[in-house]
Scaffold this motif. Structure first.
Motif, PDB file in Angstrom:
ATOM      1  N   ILE A  73     -23.671  24.255  -2.503  1.00 32.53           N
ATOM      2  CA  ILE A  73     -22.240  24.440  -2.259  1.00 32.53           C
ATOM      3  C   ILE A  73     -22.041  25.208  -0.952  1.00 32.53           C
ATOM      4  O   ILE A  73     -21.218  24.824  -0.113  1.00 32.53           O
ATOM      5  N   ILE A  74     -22.787  26.282  -0.778  1.00 31.41           N
ATOM      6  CA  ILE A  74     -22.682  27.088   0.441  1.00 31.41           C
ATOM      7  C   ILE A  74     -23.044  26.244   1.664  1.00 31.41           C
ATOM      8  O   ILE A  74     -22.360  26.298   2.690  1.00 31.41           O
ATOM      9  N   ALA A  75     -24.090  25.449   1.551  1.00 28.43           N
ATOM     10  CA  ALA A  75     -24.506  24.603   2.683  1.00 28.43           C
ATOM     11  C   ALA A  75     -23.406  23.598   3.037  1.00 28.43           C
ATOM     12  O   ALA A  75     -23.144  23.349   4.225  1.00 28.43           O
ATOM     13  N   ALA A  76     -22.759  23.022   2.025  1.00 27.86           N
ATOM     14  CA  ALA A  76     -21.680  22.065   2.284  1.00 27.86           C
ATOM     15  C   ALA A  76     -20.504  22.753   2.977  1.00 27.86           C
ATOM     16  O   ALA A  76     -19.906  22.191   3.904  1.00 27.86           O
ATOM     17  N   ILE A  77     -20.194  23.968   2.553  1.00 28.70           N
ATOM     18  CA  ILE A  77     -19.111  24.725   3.196  1.00 28.70           C
ATOM     19  C   ILE A  77     -19.474  25.032   4.643  1.00 28.70           C
ATOM     20  O   ILE A  77     -18.664  24.838   5.556  1.00 28.70           O
ATOM     21  N   GLU A  78     -20.694  25.507   4.861  1.00 29.00           N
ATOM     22  CA  GLU A  78     -21.143  25.836   6.221  1.00 29.00           C
ATOM     23  C   GLU A  78     -21.136  24.603   7.129  1.00 29.00           C
ATOM     24  O   GLU A  78     -20.872  24.709   8.318  1.00 29.00           O
ATOM     25  N   ALA A  79     -21.411  23.439   6.538  1.00 27.86           N
ATOM     26  CA  ALA A  79     -21.422  22.194   7.318  1.00 27.86           C
ATOM     27  C   ALA A  79     -20.016  21.639   7.521  1.00 27.86           C
ATOM     28  O   ALA A  79     -19.837  20.645   8.228  1.00 27.86           O
ATOM     29  N   GLY A  80     -19.027  22.273   6.900  1.00 21.55           N
ATOM     30  CA  GLY A  80     -17.651  21.805   7.039  1.00 21.55           C
ATOM     31  C   GLY A  80     -17.347  20.573   6.210  1.00 21.55           C
ATOM     32  O   GLY A  80     -16.359  19.879   6.437  1.00 21.55           O
ATOM     33  N   ASP A  81     -18.201  20.288   5.234  1.00 21.27           N
ATOM     34  CA  ASP A  81     -18.015  19.107   4.380  1.00 21.27           C
ATOM     35  C   ASP A  81     -17.237  19.509   3.127  1.00 21.27           C
ATOM     36  O   ASP A  81     -17.815  19.764   2.062  1.00 21.27           O
ATOM     37  N   ALA A  82     -15.922  19.574   3.260  1.00 19.61           N
ATOM     38  CA  ALA A  82     -15.064  20.035   2.165  1.00 19.61           C
ATOM     39  C   ALA A  82     -15.144  19.133   0.949  1.00 19.61           C
ATOM     40  O   ALA A  82     -15.146  19.621  -0.191  1.00 19.61           O
ATOM     41  N   GLU A  83     -15.215  17.828   1.163  1.00 18.88           N
ATOM     42  CA  GLU A  83     -15.277  16.903   0.024  1.00 18.88           C
ATOM     43  C   GLU A  83     -16.543  17.123  -0.799  1.00 18.88           C
ATOM     44  O   GLU A  83     -16.498  17.177  -2.023  1.00 18.88           O
ATOM     45  N   ARG A  84     -17.669  17.263  -0.127  1.00 16.33           N
ATOM     46  CA  ARG A  84     -18.936  17.513  -0.836  1.00 16.33           C
ATOM     47  C   ARG A  84     -18.892  18.866  -1.539  1.00 16.33           C
ATOM     48  O   ARG A  84     -19.300  18.989  -2.688  1.00 16.33           O
ATOM     49  N   ALA A  85     -18.392  19.887  -0.861  1.00 14.99           N
ATOM     50  CA  ALA A  85     -18.291  21.215  -1.470  1.00 14.99           C
ATOM     51  C   ALA A  85     -17.420  21.161  -2.717  1.00 14.99           C
ATOM     52  O   ALA A  85     -17.769  21.756  -3.746  1.00 14.99           O
ATOM     53  N   ASP A  86     -16.293  20.444  -2.642  1.00 20.33           N
ATOM     54  CA  ASP A  86     -15.419  20.303  -3.802  1.00 20.33           C
ATOM     55  C   ASP A  86     -16.125  19.595  -4.951  1.00 20.33           C
ATOM     56  O   ASP A  86     -16.061  20.031  -6.100  1.00 20.33           O
ATOM     57  N   ARG A  87     -16.793  18.493  -4.648  1.00 17.18           N
ATOM     58  CA  ARG A  87     -17.504  17.743  -5.698  1.00 17.18           C
ATOM     59  C   ARG A  87     -18.551  18.616  -6.379  1.00 17.18           C
ATOM     60  O   ARG A  87     -18.659  18.649  -7.607  1.00 17.18           O
ATOM     61  N   LEU A  88     -19.341  19.312  -5.571  1.00 14.62           N
ATOM     62  CA  LEU A  88     -20.393  20.165  -6.125  1.00 14.62           C
ATOM     63  C   LEU A  88     -19.811  21.310  -6.944  1.00 14.62           C
ATOM     64  O   LEU A  88     -20.311  21.634  -8.025  1.00 14.62           O
ATOM     65  N   ALA A  89     -18.760  21.948  -6.426  1.00 22.22           N
ATOM     66  CA  ALA A  89     -18.153  23.079  -7.123  1.00 22.22           C
ATOM     67  C   ALA A  89     -17.511  22.643  -8.440  1.00 22.22           C
ATOM     68  O   ALA A  89     -17.628  23.339  -9.455  1.00 22.22           O
ATOM     69  N   ILE A  90     -16.856  21.492  -8.447  1.00 24.69           N
ATOM     70  CA  ILE A  90     -16.231  20.988  -9.668  1.00 24.69           C
ATOM     71  C   ILE A  90     -17.295  20.676 -10.714  1.00 24.69           C
ATOM     72  O   ILE A  90     -17.155  21.031 -11.889  1.00 24.69           O
ATOM     73  N   ALA A  91     -18.368  20.040 -10.301  1.00 29.11           N
ATOM     74  CA  ALA A  91     -19.452  19.734 -11.244  1.00 29.11           C
ATOM     75  C   ALA A  91     -20.084  21.021 -11.768  1.00 29.11           C
ATOM     76  O   ALA A  91     -20.367  21.148 -12.965  1.00 29.11           O
ATOM     77  N   HIS A  92     -20.278  21.982 -10.884  1.00 27.54           N
ATOM     78  CA  HIS A  92     -20.898  23.253 -11.276  1.00 27.54           C
ATOM     79  C   HIS A  92     -19.985  24.011 -12.255  1.00 27.54           C
ATOM     80  O   HIS A  92     -20.453  24.517 -13.275  1.00 27.54           O
ATOM     81  N   ALA A  93     -18.701  24.073 -11.938  1.00 26.98           N
ATOM     82  CA  ALA A  93     -17.755  24.765 -12.828  1.00 26.98           C
ATOM     83  C   ALA A  93     -17.682  24.073 -14.187  1.00 26.98           C
ATOM     84  O   ALA A  93     -17.630  24.742 -15.229  1.00 26.98           O
ATOM     85  N   GLY A  94     -17.696  22.754 -14.190  1.00 25.95           N
ATOM     86  CA  GLY A  94     -17.680  22.015 -15.457  1.00 25.95           C
ATOM     87  C   GLY A  94     -18.891  22.333 -16.313  1.00 25.95           C
ATOM     88  O   GLY A  94     -18.795  22.464 -17.543  1.00 25.95           O
ATOM     89  N   GLN A  95     -20.011  22.473 -15.665  1.00 25.14           N
ATOM     90  CA  GLN A  95     -21.247  22.812 -16.365  1.00 25.14           C
ATOM     91  C   GLN A  95     -21.134  24.196 -17.009  1.00 25.14           C
ATOM     92  O   GLN A  95     -21.564  24.411 -18.147  1.00 25.14           O
ATOM     93  N   ILE A  96     -20.535  25.142 -16.301  1.00 26.26           N
ATOM     94  CA  ILE A  96     -20.346  26.489 -16.837  1.00 26.26           C
ATOM     95  C   ILE A  96     -19.410  26.442 -18.039  1.00 26.26           C
ATOM     96  O   ILE A  96     -19.684  27.064 -19.076  1.00 26.26           O
TER      97      ILE A  96
END
Length: 113
Positions: A69-92
């Motif tokens: 997630i951090i790498a996607a944010i640093e790369a400026g890839d908001a869509e990927r960061a959102d996808r990863l964060a949503i999947a991660h939050a769902g898992q929690i």
């Protein structure tokens, strides 16, 4: 100095609360600060349940997800960061639901320290 994802996660609400309080005070929005701190405190309690299911040691998989997630944010890839964060939050959420549902018939002790 950049903190590893695991350190940020396990630093917990007190570190986040200080950052939120400072930002809100600098912007002169005290009421928002109080509301954010209340929500953060409640979220901290729920995350305390989540961490307790792992004896307070995040599995490597979760640390890797945080780093992605951090790498996607640093790369400026908001869509990927959102996808990863949503999947991660769902898992929690699923983990917390499972934890609560499996112990519905027994008392539960939760340490807040």
């Amino acid at each position: 100095m950049k903190r590893p994802a695991a350190a940020i996660e396990l630093a917990g609400p007190s570190v986040q609360a200080a950052e939120i309080r400072g930002t809100c005070e600098a912007a002169r929005i005290g009421a928002l600060s109080l509301t954010a701190l209340i929500l953060l405190d409640e979220g901290g309690r729920i995350l305390r349940l989540h961490y307790s299911t792992f004896d307070d040691r995040l599995p490597r998989q979760y640390i890797d997800e945080h780093e992605e997630i951090i790498a996607a944010i640093e790369a400026g890839d908001a869509e990927r960061a959102d996808r990863l964060a949503i999947a991660h939050a769902g898992q929690i959420v699923r983990q917390i639901q499972y934890y609560l549902a499996r112990d519905l018939d027994r008392p539960m002790a939760i340490s807040l320290s």
